[in-house]
Write a protein that holds these residues in place. Structure first.
Motif, PDB file in Angstrom:
ATOM      1  N   CYS A 146      65.375 -38.192 -20.788  1.00  0.00           N
ATOM      2  CA  CYS A 146      64.659 -38.947 -21.807  1.00  0.00           C
ATOM      3  C   CYS A 146      63.652 -38.015 -22.489  1.00  0.00           C
ATOM      4  O   CYS A 146      62.819 -37.416 -21.829  1.00  0.00           O
ATOM      5  CB  CYS A 146      63.927 -40.120 -21.177  1.00  0.00           C
ATOM      6  N   LEU A 147      63.751 -37.912 -23.802  1.00  0.00           N
ATOM      7  CA  LEU A 147      62.807 -37.106 -24.573  1.00  0.00           C
ATOM      8  C   LEU A 147      61.918 -38.029 -25.389  1.00  0.00           C
ATOM      9  O   LEU A 147      62.359 -39.066 -25.859  1.00  0.00           O
ATOM     10  CB  LEU A 147      63.546 -36.178 -25.532  1.00  0.00           C
ATOM     11  N   GLU A 148      60.685 -37.612 -25.571  1.00  0.00           N
ATOM     12  CA  GLU A 148      59.773 -38.403 -26.381  1.00  0.00           C
ATOM     13  C   GLU A 148      59.243 -37.536 -27.512  1.00  0.00           C
ATOM     14  O   GLU A 148      58.578 -36.548 -27.291  1.00  0.00           O
ATOM     15  CB  GLU A 148      58.615 -38.907 -25.522  1.00  0.00           C
ATOM     16  N   PHE A 149      59.586 -37.921 -28.729  1.00  0.00           N
ATOM     17  CA  PHE A 149      59.075 -37.253 -29.912  1.00  0.00           C
ATOM     18  C   PHE A 149      57.937 -38.126 -30.415  1.00  0.00           C
ATOM     19  O   PHE A 149      58.165 -39.095 -31.133  1.00  0.00           O
ATOM     20  CB  PHE A 149      60.159 -37.146 -30.985  1.00  0.00           C
ATOM     21  N   LYS A 150      56.724 -37.798 -30.028  1.00  0.00           N
ATOM     22  CA  LYS A 150      55.582 -38.673 -30.303  1.00  0.00           C
ATOM     23  C   LYS A 150      55.361 -38.967 -31.783  1.00  0.00           C
ATOM     24  O   LYS A 150      55.063 -40.079 -32.148  1.00  0.00           O
ATOM     25  CB  LYS A 150      54.313 -38.094 -29.693  1.00  0.00           C
ATOM     26  N   ASN A 151      55.490 -37.969 -32.630  1.00  0.00           N
ATOM     27  CA  ASN A 151      55.170 -38.177 -34.031  1.00  0.00           C
ATOM     28  C   ASN A 151      56.396 -38.019 -34.938  1.00  0.00           C
ATOM     29  O   ASN A 151      56.252 -37.938 -36.142  1.00  0.00           O
ATOM     30  CB  ASN A 151      54.076 -37.198 -34.468  1.00  0.00           C
ATOM     31  N   LEU A 152      57.588 -37.987 -34.344  1.00  0.00           N
ATOM     32  CA  LEU A 152      58.794 -37.793 -35.134  1.00  0.00           C
ATOM     33  C   LEU A 152      59.736 -38.980 -35.014  1.00  0.00           C
ATOM     34  O   LEU A 152      59.884 -39.558 -33.948  1.00  0.00           O
ATOM     35  CB  LEU A 152      59.539 -36.532 -34.679  1.00  0.00           C
ATOM     36  N   LYS A 153      60.343 -39.307 -36.121  1.00  0.00           N
ATOM     37  CA  LYS A 153      61.374 -40.335 -36.135  1.00  0.00           C
ATOM     38  C   LYS A 153      62.713 -39.604 -36.248  1.00  0.00           C
ATOM     39  O   LYS A 153      62.959 -38.894 -37.222  1.00  0.00           O
ATOM     40  CB  LYS A 153      61.188 -41.259 -37.333  1.00  0.00           C
ATOM     41  N   VAL A 154      63.579 -39.752 -35.249  1.00  0.00           N
ATOM     42  CA  VAL A 154      64.875 -39.092 -35.268  1.00  0.00           C
ATOM     43  C   VAL A 154      65.772 -39.826 -36.255  1.00  0.00           C
ATOM     44  O   VAL A 154      65.972 -41.037 -36.159  1.00  0.00           O
ATOM     45  CB  VAL A 154      65.523 -39.065 -33.869  1.00  0.00           C
ATOM     46  N   ILE A 155      66.282 -39.092 -37.234  1.00  0.00           N
ATOM     47  CA  ILE A 155      67.153 -39.666 -38.247  1.00  0.00           C
ATOM     48  C   ILE A 155      68.617 -39.550 -37.830  1.00  0.00           C
ATOM     49  O   ILE A 155      69.374 -40.496 -37.928  1.00  0.00           O
ATOM     50  CB  ILE A 155      66.922 -38.984 -39.607  1.00  0.00           C
ATOM     51  N   LYS A 156      68.981 -38.357 -37.354  1.00  0.00           N
ATOM     52  CA  LYS A 156      70.369 -38.140 -36.963  1.00  0.00           C
ATOM     53  C   LYS A 156      70.456 -36.987 -35.971  1.00  0.00           C
ATOM     54  O   LYS A 156      69.667 -36.053 -36.028  1.00  0.00           O
ATOM     55  CB  LYS A 156      71.219 -37.839 -38.200  1.00  0.00           C
ATOM     56  N   GLU A 157      71.436 -37.051 -35.071  1.00  0.00           N
ATOM     57  CA  GLU A 157      71.661 -36.037 -34.050  1.00  0.00           C
ATOM     58  C   GLU A 157      72.956 -35.289 -34.339  1.00  0.00           C
ATOM     59  O   GLU A 157      73.942 -35.891 -34.758  1.00  0.00           O
ATOM     60  CB  GLU A 157      71.757 -36.722 -32.685  1.00  0.00           C
ATOM     61  N   PHE A 158      72.935 -33.971 -34.108  1.00  0.00           N
ATOM     62  CA  PHE A 158      74.114 -33.125 -34.362  1.00  0.00           C
ATOM     63  C   PHE A 158      74.353 -32.188 -33.194  1.00  0.00           C
ATOM     64  O   PHE A 158      73.424 -31.820 -32.486  1.00  0.00           O
ATOM     65  CB  PHE A 158      73.910 -32.279 -35.627  1.00  0.00           C
ATOM     66  N   ASN A 159      75.606 -31.767 -33.043  1.00  0.00           N
ATOM     67  CA  ASN A 159      75.963 -30.740 -32.063  1.00  0.00           C
ATOM     68  C   ASN A 159      76.137 -29.387 -32.738  1.00  0.00           C
ATOM     69  O   ASN A 159      76.209 -28.369 -32.058  1.00  0.00           O
ATOM     70  CB  ASN A 159      77.255 -31.109 -31.341  1.00  0.00           C
ATOM     71  N   ASP A 160      76.211 -29.372 -34.069  1.00  0.00           N
ATOM     72  CA  ASP A 160      76.467 -28.158 -34.830  1.00  0.00           C
ATOM     73  C   ASP A 160      75.299 -27.871 -35.768  1.00  0.00           C
ATOM     74  O   ASP A 160      74.869 -28.746 -36.532  1.00  0.00           O
ATOM     75  CB  ASP A 160      77.766 -28.326 -35.633  1.00  0.00           C
ATOM     76  N   GLU A 161      74.799 -26.637 -35.732  1.00  0.00           N
ATOM     77  CA  GLU A 161      73.637 -26.270 -36.540  1.00  0.00           C
ATOM     78  C   GLU A 161      73.931 -26.321 -38.038  1.00  0.00           C
ATOM     79  O   GLU A 161      73.109 -26.786 -38.821  1.00  0.00           O
ATOM     80  CB  GLU A 161      73.154 -24.873 -36.155  1.00  0.00           C
ATOM     81  N   ALA A 162      75.110 -25.870 -38.445  1.00  0.00           N
ATOM     82  CA  ALA A 162      75.463 -25.865 -39.872  1.00  0.00           C
ATOM     83  C   ALA A 162      75.506 -27.285 -40.425  1.00  0.00           C
ATOM     84  O   ALA A 162      75.019 -27.547 -41.528  1.00  0.00           O
ATOM     85  CB  ALA A 162      76.798 -25.164 -40.085  1.00  0.00           C
ATOM     86  N   GLU A 163      76.078 -28.215 -39.671  1.00  0.00           N
ATOM     87  CA  GLU A 163      76.123 -29.619 -40.101  1.00  0.00           C
ATOM     88  C   GLU A 163      74.714 -30.191 -40.219  1.00  0.00           C
ATOM     89  O   GLU A 163      74.417 -30.923 -41.164  1.00  0.00           O
ATOM     90  CB  GLU A 163      76.921 -30.459 -39.111  1.00  0.00           C
ATOM     91  N   ALA A 164      73.867 -29.863 -39.278  1.00  0.00           N
ATOM     92  CA  ALA A 164      72.490 -30.364 -39.295  1.00  0.00           C
ATOM     93  C   ALA A 164      71.732 -29.839 -40.508  1.00  0.00           C
ATOM     94  O   ALA A 164      71.018 -30.593 -41.182  1.00  0.00           O
ATOM     95  CB  ALA A 164      71.769 -29.973 -38.008  1.00  0.00           C
ATOM     96  N   LYS A 165      71.902 -28.554 -40.807  1.00  0.00           N
ATOM     97  CA  LYS A 165      71.218 -27.976 -41.965  1.00  0.00           C
ATOM     98  C   LYS A 165      71.740 -28.562 -43.271  1.00  0.00           C
ATOM     99  O   LYS A 165      70.955 -28.819 -44.191  1.00  0.00           O
ATOM    100  CB  LYS A 165      71.381 -26.454 -41.964  1.00  0.00           C
ATOM    101  N   THR A 166      73.036 -28.794 -43.357  1.00  0.00           N
ATOM    102  CA  THR A 166      73.615 -29.420 -44.556  1.00  0.00           C
ATOM    103  C   THR A 166      73.061 -30.824 -44.745  1.00  0.00           C
ATOM    104  O   THR A 166      72.670 -31.209 -45.845  1.00  0.00           O
ATOM    105  CB  THR A 166      75.156 -29.462 -44.442  1.00  0.00           C
ATOM    106  N   TYR A 167      73.015 -31.592 -43.665  1.00  0.00           N
ATOM    107  CA  TYR A 167      72.474 -32.949 -43.731  1.00  0.00           C
ATOM    108  C   TYR A 167      71.004 -32.917 -44.144  1.00  0.00           C
ATOM    109  O   TYR A 167      70.571 -33.715 -44.978  1.00  0.00           O
ATOM    110  CB  TYR A 167      72.630 -33.655 -42.386  1.00  0.00           C
ATOM    111  N   LEU A 168      70.224 -31.986 -43.571  1.00  0.00           N
ATOM    112  CA  LEU A 168      68.804 -31.872 -43.905  1.00  0.00           C
ATOM    113  C   LEU A 168      68.620 -31.547 -45.384  1.00  0.00           C
ATOM    114  O   LEU A 168      67.766 -32.139 -46.048  1.00  0.00           O
ATOM    115  CB  LEU A 168      68.139 -30.810 -43.033  1.00  0.00           C
ATOM    116  N   ASP A 169      69.434 -30.631 -45.921  1.00  0.00           N
ATOM    117  CA  ASP A 169      69.365 -30.291 -47.346  1.00  0.00           C
ATOM    118  C   ASP A 169      69.646 -31.511 -48.217  1.00  0.00           C
ATOM    119  O   ASP A 169      68.939 -31.773 -49.187  1.00  0.00           O
ATOM    120  CB  ASP A 169      70.349 -29.176 -47.697  1.00  0.00           C
TER     121      ASP A 169
END
Length: 62
Positions: free
Chosen positions: A32-55
């Protein structure tokens, strides 16, 4: 077992998007992870996909 996860998150206070990389050395289903001040929008297993989504997310916010 080693696992890397990428999370696109949004700050609860300033709403700035951020990409978080977490490297799990051993991953349990009970983990269990707690991101105190962050709202998780989406989770990825691949860095390139995550960066594309963030852009795309940042462009949609403008």
């Amino acid at each position: 077992m080693k696992s890397i996860k990428y999370y696109v998150c949004s700050c609860q206070e300033c709403r700035s998007p951020v990409l978080v990389k977490i490297d799990f050395m051993e991953f349990n289903s009970d983990c269990c992870l707690e991101f105190k001040n962050l709202k998780v929008i989406k989770e990825f297993n691949d860095e390139a996909e995550a960066k594309t989504y963030l852009d795309r997310y940042m462009k949609n916010e403008e």
